[in-house]
Write a protein that holds these residues in place. Structure first.
Motif, mmCIF file in Angstrom:
data_model
loop_
_atom_site.group_PDB
_atom_site.id
_atom_site.type_symbol
_atom_site.label_atom_id
_atom_site.label_comp_id
_atom_site.label_asym_id
_atom_site.label_seq_id
_atom_site.Cartn_x
_atom_site.Cartn_y
_atom_site.Cartn_z
ATOM 1 N N PRO A 1 -21.712 8.237 12.918
ATOM 2 C CA PRO A 1 -22.088 8.650 11.462
ATOM 3 C C PRO A 1 -21.192 9.222 10.675
ATOM 4 N N MET A 2 -21.050 9.185 9.162
ATOM 5 C CA MET A 2 -19.973 9.468 8.629
ATOM 6 C C MET A 2 -19.886 10.902 8.507
ATOM 7 N N PRO A 3 -18.813 11.855 8.734
ATOM 8 C CA PRO A 3 -18.531 13.081 8.822
ATOM 9 C C PRO A 3 -18.842 13.520 7.158
ATOM 10 N N GLU A 4 -19.309 14.746 7.250
ATOM 11 C CA GLU A 4 -19.383 15.287 5.670
ATOM 12 C C GLU A 4 -18.063 15.392 5.049
ATOM 13 N N ASP A 5 -16.986 15.865 5.715
ATOM 14 C CA ASP A 5 -15.793 16.115 5.278
ATOM 15 C C ASP A 5 -14.858 15.058 5.662
ATOM 16 N N ASP B 1 -17.683 -4.782 17.225
ATOM 17 C CA ASP B 1 -18.483 -5.719 16.252
ATOM 18 C C ASP B 1 -17.679 -5.880 15.036
ATOM 19 N N TYR B 2 -17.782 -6.957 14.580
ATOM 20 C CA TYR B 2 -17.110 -7.295 13.423
ATOM 21 C C TYR B 2 -17.782 -6.846 12.113
ATOM 22 N N PHE B 3 -18.912 -6.687 12.496
ATOM 23 C CA PHE B 3 -20.031 -6.505 11.383
ATOM 24 C C PHE B 3 -20.497 -5.010 11.484
ATOM 25 N N VAL B 4 -19.716 -4.240 12.196
ATOM 26 C CA VAL B 4 -20.235 -2.706 12.196
ATOM 27 C C VAL B 4 -20.431 -1.875 10.870
ATOM 28 N N ARG B 5 -21.164 -1.140 10.677
ATOM 29 C CA ARG B 5 -21.464 -0.550 9.216
ATOM 30 C C ARG B 5 -21.225 0.796 9.411
ATOM 31 N N GLU B 6 -21.015 1.591 10.597
ATOM 32 C CA GLU B 6 -20.689 3.120 10.768
ATOM 33 C C GLU B 6 -19.199 2.910 10.719
ATOM 34 N N PRO B 7 -18.748 4.073 10.237
ATOM 35 C CA PRO B 7 -17.372 4.364 10.044
ATOM 36 C C PRO B 7 -16.758 4.619 11.312
ATOM 37 N N TRP B 8 -15.404 4.245 11.259
ATOM 38 C CA TRP B 8 -14.775 4.415 12.859
ATOM 39 C C TRP B 8 -13.813 5.960 12.398
ATOM 40 N N VAL B 9 -14.019 6.908 13.608
ATOM 41 C CA VAL B 9 -13.465 8.106 13.671
ATOM 42 C C VAL B 9 -12.593 8.195 14.490
ATOM 43 N N ASP B 10 -11.415 8.497 13.946
ATOM 44 C CA ASP B 10 -10.181 8.393 14.967
ATOM 45 C C ASP B 10 -9.413 9.789 14.994
ATOM 46 N N THR B 11 -9.016 10.211 16.206
ATOM 47 C CA THR B 11 -8.189 11.425 16.413
ATOM 48 C C THR B 11 -6.636 11.021 16.881
ATOM 49 N N THR B 12 -6.109 9.607 16.898
ATOM 50 C CA THR B 12 -5.056 9.567 17.268
ATOM 51 C C THR B 12 -3.671 10.250 16.717
ATOM 52 N N THR B 13 -2.780 10.885 17.550
ATOM 53 C CA THR B 13 -1.743 11.533 16.905
ATOM 54 C C THR B 13 -0.585 10.450 16.595
ATOM 55 N N GLY B 14 0.258 11.376 15.787
ATOM 56 C CA GLY B 14 1.248 10.352 15.098
ATOM 57 C C GLY B 14 1.151 9.490 14.056
ATOM 58 N N THR B 15 1.642 8.401 13.904
ATOM 59 C CA THR B 15 1.343 7.456 12.662
ATOM 60 C C THR B 15 2.046 6.200 13.036
ATOM 61 N N TYR B 16 1.599 4.897 12.451
ATOM 62 C CA TYR B 16 1.938 3.829 12.611
ATOM 63 C C TYR B 16 3.440 3.549 12.635
ATOM 64 N N ALA B 17 3.785 4.488 11.685
ATOM 65 C CA ALA B 17 5.371 4.581 11.276
ATOM 66 C C ALA B 17 6.109 5.349 12.504
ATOM 67 N N ASP B 18 5.471 6.098 13.261
ATOM 68 C CA ASP B 18 6.291 6.791 14.261
ATOM 69 C C ASP B 18 5.342 7.378 15.144
ATOM 70 N N ARG C 1 -7.526 13.643 12.429
ATOM 71 C CA ARG C 1 -8.906 12.992 12.140
ATOM 72 C C ARG C 1 -9.009 12.277 11.153
ATOM 73 N N THR C 2 -9.407 10.960 11.236
ATOM 74 C CA THR C 2 -9.462 9.880 10.075
ATOM 75 C C THR C 2 -10.827 9.395 10.202
ATOM 76 N N VAL C 3 -11.408 8.763 8.948
ATOM 77 C CA VAL C 3 -12.643 8.149 8.801
ATOM 78 C C VAL C 3 -12.285 6.984 8.253
ATOM 79 N N GLU C 4 -12.716 5.832 8.808
ATOM 80 C CA GLU C 4 -11.956 4.480 8.143
ATOM 81 C C GLU C 4 -13.391 3.487 8.442
ATOM 82 N N TRP C 5 -13.487 2.774 7.131
ATOM 83 C CA TRP C 5 -14.627 1.578 7.383
ATOM 84 C C TRP C 5 -14.001 0.111 7.463
#
Length: 277
Positions: A4-8, A182-199, A208-212
């Motif tokens: 589910p999509m978090p309110e924040d 699932d390629y057709f998933v409708r719920e958002p992806w909630v991630d808590t990975t530390t760091g960043t793609y750049a480092d 914590r991020t919320v992506e679709w």
């Protein structure tokens, strides 16, 4: 995980990006010293597909700290405007513009949510509305995004989208060979990975991020529904970072599967025009 999509969700995402701006600005991934010295981060297919921008106004939605925005200015676009909801990103972009000698009437940056772009940017429309890799996954409402972008395209102008292909998120991180989501998933992806793609090793607090996931068909349909004419949809076998462990870095800084590995599209691009008056 999907759920589910978090309110924040909005505040979580914005805080995440605010924290990563100084990490990205200081690291080698964006290489700001090389950029200041003239390195062009735009991908070859983007420069070819967008074409000559000399004297054309350009609006870059979700510009981070403006490297692509300022690159289009270097290629002759004028004026250029970058918009991002992260205040630290916009401040960094303005500093970079000053370093390159661009005054605010040539390269301006605005801090605002993309959905509020029409009321935040200096002009009512632009010859080119551009958005680069990793923008659409932060949009919960793609129809609203497309309507906003289309409204900002001047008659005779076009929207250009260069994005990471959503199919990438359906495969395993190791080899990109095994279907795991699932390629057709409708719920958002909630991630808590530390760091960043750049480092990946960067010490971070706001993780914590919320992506679709927006399938390509949804993107094309939203743009067409907003009143623009699709000129092309191209799929590309390259990407900008080692999304899978077995991707190989190319001489131009992009990443591809090794020779002989079955390929899937890693990025796609869309050009959609607005009829002239």
């Amino acid at each position: 995980m999907y759920g589910p999509m978090p309110e924040d969700w909005y505040e979580a995402n914005r805080t995440f990006w605010d924290e990563r701006v100084p990490i990205h600005a200081a690291g080698d991934f964006y290489a700001l010293d090389r950029f200041r010295a003239g390195e062009d981060p735009l991908r070859a297919f983007e420069r070819e597909e967008v074409g000559d921008v000399t004297g054309r106004s350009l609006l870059h939605l979700q510009c981070h700290f403006g490297l692509d925005t300022l690159s289009w200015a270097r290629h002759g676009a004028a004026p250029v405007v970058g918009l991002d909801y992260s205040e630290p990103a916009v401040e960094t972009a303005r500093s970079l513009a000053a370093d390159l000698g661009f005054t605010a009437d040539r390269a301006a940056f605005v801090a605002a949510d993309v959905y509020d772009a029409a009321g935040a940017v200096p002009d009512s429309s632009y010859d080119i509305v551009y958005t680069g890799g990793g923008a659409l996954c932060w949009m919960p409402d793609l129809d609203r995004w497309a309507e906003t972008a289309a409204a900002l395209v001047a008659p005779g102008g076009f929207l250009y989208v260069a994005e990471f292909h959503p199919i990438v998120d359906s495969f395993d991180d190791a080899t990109g060979s095994r279907l795991v989501h699932d390629y057709f998933v409708r719920e958002p992806w909630v991630d808590t990975t530390t760091g960043t793609y750049a480092d990946r090793t960067a010490a971070t607090v706001h993780n914590r991020t919320v992506e679709w996931v927006h399938p390509v068909g949804e993107v094309v349909t939203a743009i067409a529904r907003a009143g623009l004419r699709i000129e092309f949809l191209h799929e590309h076998d390259l990407t900008l970072s080692p999304r899978y462990e077995n991707l190989e870095r190319q001489d131009d800084g992009t990443y591809r599967f090794p020779a002989g590995h079955p390929r899937i599209p890693l990025m796609y691009s869309i050009k959609a025009s607005k009829p002239g008056e």
